[in-house]
Scaffold this motif. Structure first.
Motif, PDB file in Angstrom:
ATOM      1  N   LEU A 180       8.674 -14.118   2.385  1.00  0.00           N
ATOM      2  CA  LEU A 180       8.830 -14.538   1.172  1.00  0.00           C
ATOM      3  C   LEU A 180       7.883 -15.556   0.679  1.00  0.00           C
ATOM      4  CD1 LEU A 180      12.730 -14.761   1.294  1.00  0.00           C
ATOM      5  CD2 LEU A 180      11.612 -13.228  -0.149  1.00  0.00           C
ATOM      6  N   ARG A 181       7.297 -16.374   1.577  1.00  0.00           N
ATOM      7  CA  ARG A 181       6.167 -17.137   1.373  1.00  0.00           C
ATOM      8  C   ARG A 181       4.810 -16.523   0.751  1.00  0.00           C
ATOM      9  NH1 ARG A 181       2.121 -19.430   3.218  1.00  0.00           N
ATOM     10  NH2 ARG A 181       1.744 -18.521   5.134  1.00  0.00           N
ATOM     11  N   LEU A 182       4.677 -15.452   1.864  1.00  0.00           N
ATOM     12  CA  LEU A 182       3.581 -14.555   1.477  1.00  0.00           C
ATOM     13  C   LEU A 182       3.378 -13.808   0.313  1.00  0.00           C
ATOM     14  CD1 LEU A 182       2.956 -13.159   5.112  1.00  0.00           C
ATOM     15  CD2 LEU A 182       1.425 -14.707   3.941  1.00  0.00           C
ATOM     16  N   ILE A 183       4.685 -13.199  -0.318  1.00  0.00           N
ATOM     17  CA  ILE A 183       4.785 -12.722  -1.513  1.00  0.00           C
ATOM     18  C   ILE A 183       5.063 -13.424  -2.901  1.00  0.00           C
ATOM     19  CG2 ILE A 183       5.390 -10.708  -0.103  1.00  0.00           C
ATOM     20  CD1 ILE A 183       8.194 -11.022  -1.260  1.00  0.00           C
ATOM     21  N   SER A 184       5.454 -14.779  -2.485  1.00  0.00           N
ATOM     22  CA  SER A 184       5.863 -15.729  -3.550  1.00  0.00           C
ATOM     23  C   SER A 184       4.739 -15.597  -4.787  1.00  0.00           C
ATOM     24  CB  SER A 184       6.447 -17.001  -3.052  1.00  0.00           C
ATOM     25  OG  SER A 184       5.004 -17.556  -2.579  1.00  0.00           O
ATOM     26  N   PRO A 185       3.539 -15.788  -4.328  1.00  0.00           N
ATOM     27  CA  PRO A 185       2.670 -15.933  -5.778  1.00  0.00           C
ATOM     28  C   PRO A 185       2.550 -14.574  -6.512  1.00  0.00           C
ATOM     29  CG  PRO A 185       1.251 -16.109  -3.615  1.00  0.00           C
ATOM     30  CD  PRO A 185       2.687 -15.621  -3.222  1.00  0.00           C
ATOM     31  N   GLY A 194       9.064  14.436  -5.210  1.00  0.00           N
ATOM     32  CA  GLY A 194       9.295  13.851  -3.756  1.00  0.00           C
ATOM     33  C   GLY A 194       9.082  12.338  -3.893  1.00  0.00           C
ATOM     34  N   THR A 195       8.747  12.026  -2.776  1.00  0.00           N
ATOM     35  CA  THR A 195       8.614  10.278  -2.601  1.00  0.00           C
ATOM     36  C   THR A 195       7.207  10.156  -3.352  1.00  0.00           C
ATOM     37  OG1 THR A 195       9.515  10.457  -0.420  1.00  0.00           O
ATOM     38  CG2 THR A 195       8.082   8.630  -1.286  1.00  0.00           C
ATOM     39  N   ALA A 196       7.327   8.942  -4.268  1.00  0.00           N
ATOM     40  CA  ALA A 196       6.013   8.721  -5.156  1.00  0.00           C
ATOM     41  C   ALA A 196       5.830   7.101  -4.916  1.00  0.00           C
ATOM     42  CB  ALA A 196       6.072   9.242  -6.454  1.00  0.00           C
ATOM     43  N   VAL A 197       4.440   6.629  -4.904  1.00  0.00           N
ATOM     44  CA  VAL A 197       4.048   5.360  -5.028  1.00  0.00           C
ATOM     45  C   VAL A 197       3.076   4.966  -6.014  1.00  0.00           C
ATOM     46  CG1 VAL A 197       3.259   3.497  -3.288  1.00  0.00           C
ATOM     47  CG2 VAL A 197       4.156   5.734  -2.285  1.00  0.00           C
ATOM     48  N   LEU A 198       3.487   3.653  -6.500  1.00  0.00           N
ATOM     49  CA  LEU A 198       2.651   3.660  -7.620  1.00  0.00           C
ATOM     50  C   LEU A 198       2.266   2.053  -7.585  1.00  0.00           C
ATOM     51  CD1 LEU A 198       3.794   5.438 -10.891  1.00  0.00           C
ATOM     52  CD2 LEU A 198       1.464   5.896  -9.415  1.00  0.00           C
ATOM     53  N   PRO A 199       1.188   1.336  -8.095  1.00  0.00           N
ATOM     54  CA  PRO A 199       1.016   0.103  -8.037  1.00  0.00           C
ATOM     55  C   PRO A 199       1.689  -0.381  -9.437  1.00  0.00           C
ATOM     56  CG  PRO A 199      -0.934   0.959  -8.474  1.00  0.00           C
ATOM     57  CD  PRO A 199       0.023   2.174  -8.104  1.00  0.00           C
ATOM     58  N   VAL A 200       2.190  -1.693  -9.262  1.00  0.00           N
ATOM     59  CA  VAL A 200       2.578  -2.633 -10.353  1.00  0.00           C
ATOM     60  C   VAL A 200       2.363  -3.969 -10.109  1.00  0.00           C
ATOM     61  CG1 VAL A 200       4.616  -0.902 -10.869  1.00  0.00           C
ATOM     62  CG2 VAL A 200       4.870  -2.946  -9.355  1.00  0.00           C
ATOM     63  N   ASN A 201       2.355  -4.728 -11.200  1.00  0.00           N
ATOM     64  CA  ASN A 201       2.007  -6.256 -11.371  1.00  0.00           C
ATOM     65  C   ASN A 201       3.454  -6.878 -11.306  1.00  0.00           C
ATOM     66  OD1 ASN A 201       0.356  -8.209 -11.478  1.00  0.00           O
ATOM     67  ND2 ASN A 201       0.350  -8.379 -13.667  1.00  0.00           N
ATOM     68  N   TYR A 202       3.766  -7.627 -10.121  1.00  0.00           N
ATOM     69  CA  TYR A 202       5.142  -8.015 -10.026  1.00  0.00           C
ATOM     70  C   TYR A 202       5.134  -9.550 -10.094  1.00  0.00           C
ATOM     71  CZ  TYR A 202       4.246  -9.727  -5.371  1.00  0.00           C
ATOM     72  OH  TYR A 202       3.815 -10.581  -4.355  1.00  0.00           O
ATOM     73  N   ARG A 203       6.291 -10.182 -10.250  1.00  0.00           N
ATOM     74  CA  ARG A 203       6.379 -11.372  -9.984  1.00  0.00           C
ATOM     75  C   ARG A 203       7.771 -11.692  -9.290  1.00  0.00           C
ATOM     76  NH1 ARG A 203       2.086 -11.798 -11.546  1.00  0.00           N
ATOM     77  NH2 ARG A 203       1.374 -12.936 -13.111  1.00  0.00           N
ATOM     78  N   MET A 204       7.948 -12.776  -8.424  1.00  0.00           N
ATOM     79  CA  MET A 204       9.150 -13.025  -7.865  1.00  0.00           C
ATOM     80  C   MET A 204       9.973 -13.824  -9.022  1.00  0.00           C
ATOM     81  SD  MET A 204       9.061 -11.926  -4.724  1.00  0.00           S
ATOM     82  CE  MET A 204      10.681 -12.619  -3.974  1.00  0.00           C
ATOM     83  N   HIS A 205      11.227 -13.601  -8.874  1.00  0.00           N
ATOM     84  CA  HIS A 205      12.184 -14.360  -9.840  1.00  0.00           C
ATOM     85  C   HIS A 205      13.307 -14.309  -9.180  1.00  0.00           C
ATOM     86  CE1 HIS A 205      14.818 -14.620 -13.435  1.00  0.00           C
ATOM     87  NE2 HIS A 205      14.082 -15.639 -13.522  1.00  0.00           N
ATOM     88  N   GLU A 206      13.975 -15.865  -8.858  1.00  0.00           N
ATOM     89  CA  GLU A 206      15.055 -15.944  -8.108  1.00  0.00           C
ATOM     90  C   GLU A 206      15.484 -15.084  -6.986  1.00  0.00           C
ATOM     91  OE1 GLU A 206      17.972 -15.711 -11.360  1.00  0.00           O
ATOM     92  OE2 GLU A 206      17.103 -17.254 -12.284  1.00  0.00           O
TER      93      GLU A 206
END
Lengths: 141, 141
Positions: A15-20, A33-45
């Protein structure tokens, strides 16, 4: 490459590593079938939050999936130095849902999630971690 | 962010972008649902090739899955600049199999795939692309 090892990371360290926030990759079941895509995320609560472009393939697949009650997805974040060949990766597994209009959506807007491409992007998607695992690739001393 | 667009990439462009090899993320069905992990891949005769650590969780999941005939996985490669917010991603979907001892394995060894962590790593995995899609995120002029 015999001088490298994999070390498991505990949940707090993950959680510390992904918090930024930043770039993560969502894996989900698509029409093909299974797919993977990049997205721009934020941690929230304690959850993963990102926006999708309405009526994009990702949106349509998630919409179909999410409609079927518990829609399990995977979300991967990593930071790997290709020169030193060291780094870490974190894997979040859990259900995804659309953020509903109202208080939840207002809170999501305030979390500062920005989508990248232009277009209509009214849809927030939230992933609630059910399982958090991580690993670090280390060079031996 | 209203100045950015997504552009679909054709198959030839996707193959050109991923040809140098490097870090890719494999998504597959694990004991705990969909999982995604980074691996160090090479292209070899139009296929994705990487090594796994024998008896690692990835190996065990793939082994179980691959045993069940056609084992469909997804493989994602991207290159995204988090400052300019431009980049591309490619998604390969298709069956995975273990590279068999003999001529196929010798050819794989010669392809120069290197695993990262230490340990026994006798297993090569090959993904044969059945579907190749890609997208570029562009800044508008």
């Amino acid at each position: 490459m015999s001088d490298r090892t994999i070390e498991a990371l505990d949940e707090a360290e993950c959680l510390r590593l992904i918090s930024p926030g930043g770039i993560g990759r969502i894996a989900y079941q698509s029409r093909f079938g299974t797919a993977v895509l990049p997205v721009n995320y934020r941690m929230h609560e304690g959850t993963i939050l990102f926006r999708t472009v309405e009526e994009s393939p990702l949106d349509e697949d998630l919409r179909t999936g999410i409609a079927g009650a518990e829609y399990q997805v995977a979300f991967e974040i990593d930071d790997i130095d290709t020169v030193s060949r060291q780094g870490w990766s974190v894997l979040i597994q859990g259900p995804a849902h659309h953020v509903k209009p109202g208080a939840e959506r207002d809170a999501a807007l305030n979390a500062g999630v920005e989508p990248w491409p232009a277009g209509e992007r009214e849809l927030f998607v939230r992933i609630v971690p059910a399982r958090i695992t991580g690993r670090r690739i280390l060079a031996a001393i």
